[in-house]
Motif scaffolding. Structure first.
Motif, PDB file in Angstrom:
ATOM      1  N   ASN A 188       0.832  -1.194   0.000  1.00  0.00           N
ATOM      2  CA  ASN A 188       0.000   0.000   0.000  1.00  0.00           C
ATOM      3  C   ASN A 188       0.877   1.258   0.000  1.00  0.00           C
ATOM      4  O   ASN A 188       2.101   1.196   0.140  1.00  0.00           O
ATOM      5  CB  ASN A 188      -1.004  -0.021   1.158  1.00  0.00           C
ATOM      6  N   THR A 189       0.240   2.383  -0.163  1.00  0.00           N
ATOM      7  CA  THR A 189       0.952   3.656  -0.285  1.00  0.00           C
ATOM      8  C   THR A 189       1.776   3.989   0.964  1.00  0.00           C
ATOM      9  O   THR A 189       2.966   4.310   0.846  1.00  0.00           O
ATOM     10  CB  THR A 189      -0.051   4.787  -0.603  1.00  0.00           C
ATOM     11  N   PRO A 190       1.212   3.932   2.187  1.00  0.00           N
ATOM     12  CA  PRO A 190       2.023   4.255   3.358  1.00  0.00           C
ATOM     13  C   PRO A 190       3.206   3.299   3.552  1.00  0.00           C
ATOM     14  O   PRO A 190       4.253   3.702   4.053  1.00  0.00           O
ATOM     15  CB  PRO A 190       1.041   4.153   4.530  1.00  0.00           C
ATOM     16  N   ASN A 191       3.058   2.051   3.137  1.00  0.00           N
ATOM     17  CA  ASN A 191       4.155   1.103   3.237  1.00  0.00           C
ATOM     18  C   ASN A 191       5.299   1.546   2.335  1.00  0.00           C
ATOM     19  O   ASN A 191       6.463   1.552   2.738  1.00  0.00           O
ATOM     20  CB  ASN A 191       3.660  -0.302   2.856  1.00  0.00           C
ATOM     21  N   GLN A 192       4.973   1.959   1.110  1.00  0.00           N
ATOM     22  CA  GLN A 192       6.027   2.459   0.218  1.00  0.00           C
ATOM     23  C   GLN A 192       6.661   3.721   0.799  1.00  0.00           C
ATOM     24  O   GLN A 192       7.885   3.884   0.748  1.00  0.00           O
ATOM     25  CB  GLN A 192       5.478   2.726  -1.180  1.00  0.00           C
ATOM     26  N   ALA A 193       5.845   4.622   1.362  1.00  0.00           N
ATOM     27  CA  ALA A 193       6.393   5.831   1.972  1.00  0.00           C
ATOM     28  C   ALA A 193       7.399   5.469   3.067  1.00  0.00           C
ATOM     29  O   ALA A 193       8.473   6.076   3.162  1.00  0.00           O
ATOM     30  CB  ALA A 193       5.272   6.692   2.547  1.00  0.00           C
ATOM     31  N   ALA A 194       7.077   4.463   3.868  1.00  0.00           N
ATOM     32  CA  ALA A 194       7.975   4.041   4.937  1.00  0.00           C
ATOM     33  C   ALA A 194       9.291   3.499   4.379  1.00  0.00           C
ATOM     34  O   ALA A 194      10.358   3.733   4.951  1.00  0.00           O
ATOM     35  CB  ALA A 194       7.291   2.992   5.808  1.00  0.00           C
ATOM     36  N   TRP A 195       9.229   2.777   3.259  1.00  0.00           N
ATOM     37  CA  TRP A 195      10.462   2.276   2.643  1.00  0.00           C
ATOM     38  C   TRP A 195      11.338   3.418   2.151  1.00  0.00           C
ATOM     39  O   TRP A 195      12.560   3.395   2.303  1.00  0.00           O
ATOM     40  CB  TRP A 195      10.153   1.288   1.520  1.00  0.00           C
ATOM     41  N   PHE A 196      10.723   4.464   1.570  1.00  0.00           N
ATOM     42  CA  PHE A 196      11.509   5.625   1.140  1.00  0.00           C
ATOM     43  C   PHE A 196      12.142   6.317   2.346  1.00  0.00           C
ATOM     44  O   PHE A 196      13.314   6.697   2.315  1.00  0.00           O
ATOM     45  CB  PHE A 196      10.646   6.616   0.349  1.00  0.00           C
ATOM     46  N   GLU A 197      11.375   6.482   3.409  1.00  0.00           N
ATOM     47  CA  GLU A 197      11.897   7.122   4.612  1.00  0.00           C
ATOM     48  C   GLU A 197      13.052   6.328   5.198  1.00  0.00           C
ATOM     49  O   GLU A 197      14.079   6.898   5.574  1.00  0.00           O
ATOM     50  CB  GLU A 197      10.778   7.310   5.635  1.00  0.00           C
ATOM     51  N   ARG A 198      12.899   5.021   5.281  1.00  0.00           N
ATOM     52  CA  ARG A 198      13.977   4.183   5.806  1.00  0.00           C
ATOM     53  C   ARG A 198      15.224   4.328   4.948  1.00  0.00           C
ATOM     54  O   ARG A 198      16.333   4.484   5.445  1.00  0.00           O
ATOM     55  CB  ARG A 198      13.549   2.720   5.838  1.00  0.00           C
ATOM     56  N   TYR A 199      15.048   4.240   3.643  1.00  0.00           N
ATOM     57  CA  TYR A 199      16.180   4.322   2.714  1.00  0.00           C
ATOM     58  C   TYR A 199      16.938   5.638   2.893  1.00  0.00           C
ATOM     59  O   TYR A 199      18.171   5.655   3.004  1.00  0.00           O
ATOM     60  CB  TYR A 199      15.656   4.177   1.284  1.00  0.00           C
ATOM     61  N   LEU A 200      16.218   6.737   2.957  1.00  0.00           N
ATOM     62  CA  LEU A 200      16.850   8.049   3.071  1.00  0.00           C
ATOM     63  C   LEU A 200      17.509   8.256   4.429  1.00  0.00           C
ATOM     64  O   LEU A 200      18.619   8.793   4.512  1.00  0.00           O
ATOM     65  CB  LEU A 200      15.825   9.146   2.793  1.00  0.00           C
ATOM     66  N   THR A 201      16.862   7.839   5.499  1.00  0.00           N
ATOM     67  CA  THR A 201      17.453   8.054   6.818  1.00  0.00           C
ATOM     68  C   THR A 201      18.573   7.063   7.114  1.00  0.00           C
ATOM     69  O   THR A 201      19.490   7.380   7.865  1.00  0.00           O
ATOM     70  CB  THR A 201      16.385   8.039   7.927  1.00  0.00           C
ATOM     71  N   ASP A 202      18.533   5.872   6.518  1.00  0.00           N
ATOM     72  CA  ASP A 202      19.688   4.966   6.627  1.00  0.00           C
ATOM     73  C   ASP A 202      20.913   5.620   5.987  1.00  0.00           C
ATOM     74  O   ASP A 202      22.025   5.512   6.490  1.00  0.00           O
ATOM     75  CB  ASP A 202      19.424   3.628   5.936  1.00  0.00           C
ATOM     76  N   TRP A 203      20.709   6.296   4.873  1.00  0.00           N
ATOM     77  CA  TRP A 203      21.807   6.961   4.167  1.00  0.00           C
ATOM     78  C   TRP A 203      22.295   8.187   4.926  1.00  0.00           C
ATOM     79  O   TRP A 203      23.488   8.432   5.054  1.00  0.00           O
ATOM     80  CB  TRP A 203      21.345   7.354   2.761  1.00  0.00           C
ATOM     81  N   SER A 204      21.366   8.990   5.453  1.00  0.00           N
ATOM     82  CA  SER A 204      21.734  10.273   6.059  1.00  0.00           C
ATOM     83  C   SER A 204      22.431  10.139   7.400  1.00  0.00           C
ATOM     84  O   SER A 204      23.221  10.985   7.777  1.00  0.00           O
ATOM     85  CB  SER A 204      20.500  11.154   6.243  1.00  0.00           C
ATOM     86  N   GLY A 205      22.122   9.089   8.149  1.00  0.00           N
ATOM     87  CA  GLY A 205      22.621   8.968   9.506  1.00  0.00           C
ATOM     88  C   GLY A 205      21.614   9.525  10.490  1.00  0.00           C
ATOM     89  O   GLY A 205      20.554  10.035  10.110  1.00  0.00           O
ATOM     90  N   PRO A 206      21.934   9.461  11.777  1.00  0.00           N
ATOM     91  CA  PRO A 206      20.943   9.759  12.815  1.00  0.00           C
ATOM     92  C   PRO A 206      20.446  11.203  12.869  1.00  0.00           C
ATOM     93  O   PRO A 206      19.380  11.452  13.413  1.00  0.00           O
ATOM     94  CB  PRO A 206      21.648   9.372  14.113  1.00  0.00           C
ATOM     95  N   HIS A 207      21.170  12.165  12.324  1.00  0.00           N
ATOM     96  CA  HIS A 207      20.705  13.553  12.375  1.00  0.00           C
ATOM     97  C   HIS A 207      20.038  14.011  11.087  1.00  0.00           C
ATOM     98  O   HIS A 207      19.603  15.156  10.994  1.00  0.00           O
ATOM     99  CB  HIS A 207      21.843  14.497  12.749  1.00  0.00           C
ATOM    100  N   GLY A 208      19.947  13.127  10.090  1.00  0.00           N
ATOM    101  CA  GLY A 208      19.222  13.482   8.871  1.00  0.00           C
ATOM    102  C   GLY A 208      17.742  13.654   9.198  1.00  0.00           C
ATOM    103  O   GLY A 208      17.156  12.851   9.922  1.00  0.00           O
ATOM    104  N   ARG A 209      17.153  14.730   8.709  1.00  0.00           N
ATOM    105  CA  ARG A 209      15.749  15.038   9.016  1.00  0.00           C
ATOM    106  C   ARG A 209      15.000  15.276   7.712  1.00  0.00           C
ATOM    107  O   ARG A 209      15.301  16.209   6.969  1.00  0.00           O
ATOM    108  CB  ARG A 209      15.675  16.284   9.900  1.00  0.00           C
ATOM    109  N   LEU A 210      14.018  14.426   7.451  1.00  0.00           N
ATOM    110  CA  LEU A 210      13.230  14.585   6.232  1.00  0.00           C
ATOM    111  C   LEU A 210      12.440  15.885   6.288  1.00  0.00           C
ATOM    112  O   LEU A 210      11.750  16.160   7.269  1.00  0.00           O
ATOM    113  CB  LEU A 210      12.283  13.405   6.049  1.00  0.00           C
ATOM    114  N   ALA A 211      12.550  16.653   5.229  1.00  0.00           N
ATOM    115  CA  ALA A 211      11.817  17.912   5.142  1.00  0.00           C
ATOM    116  C   ALA A 211      10.600  17.748   4.247  1.00  0.00           C
ATOM    117  O   ALA A 211       9.538  18.289   4.533  1.00  0.00           O
ATOM    118  CB  ALA A 211      12.728  19.012   4.599  1.00  0.00           C
TER     119      ALA A 211
END
Length: 166
Positions: free
Chosen positions: A64-87
């Motif tokens: 579903n859509t929120p599941n895909q959103a969560a995968w994008f969020e995980r992917y980006l924050t795994d890359w950014s490190g603990p202080h990366g903040r999605l805007a």
């Protein structure tokens, strides 16, 4: 079980054209169903194969859509490190992801900037594909520290402007 925390990525470590490491994940029926349950999406096409195939005409249940959103969020924050903040994260779904698929998330930094209050941002284009077929495209803006003592999560009020100035 040990937890691996990504090292903190600073804005100065990032440049336009940088590729993020790919994330490959084998989707199972459990992946699909748990994502739907976690987001309280009770629509049967995300957990009832008979309904998905015979009533919806799809090959199986699908993410579903929120599941895909969560995968994008995980992917980006795994890359950014603990202080990366999605805007900001926007995405466009072009196809479905089914059990048995191996989804591949791949990202490229499109640009970086420091805003007028000193917050650093990277704009990243991400694709979710299955066997080379792009299923979803994503555009993200993520705040990254500009120095080791900076933390975008500590920004409040006028110091946090997740959208670029008009």
């Amino acid at each position: 079980m040990s937890v691996v925390v990504a090292p903190q990525r600073l804005l100065g470590d990032v440049a336009a054209g940088d590729e993020l490491p790919a994330l490959n994940y084998e989707v199972t029926a459990t992946t699909v169903v748990l994502g739907a349950l976690a987001t309280r999406d009770w629509r049967p096409m995300h957990h009832d194969k008979d309904f998905a195939v015979n009533r919806n005409g799809t090959q199986d249940i699908f993410l579903n859509t929120p599941n895909q959103a969560a995968w994008f969020e995980r992917y980006l924050t795994d890359w950014s490190g603990p202080h990366g903040r999605l805007a900001r994260v926007t995405f466009r779904m072009k196809g479905s992801v089914f059990p048995g698929d191996t989804m591949c998330l791949h990202g490229v930094v499109e640009s970086t900037e420091v805003d007028e209050v000193g917050c650093g941002f990277a704009s990243v284009a991400v694709t979710l594909s299955v066997d080379g077929d792009v299923k979803t495209t994503c555009a993200a803006r993520i705040a990254l520290p500009v120095s080791p003592d900076d933390n975008p999560w500590a920004r409040r009020g006028d110091q946090w402007r997740p959208s670029p100035a008009p």
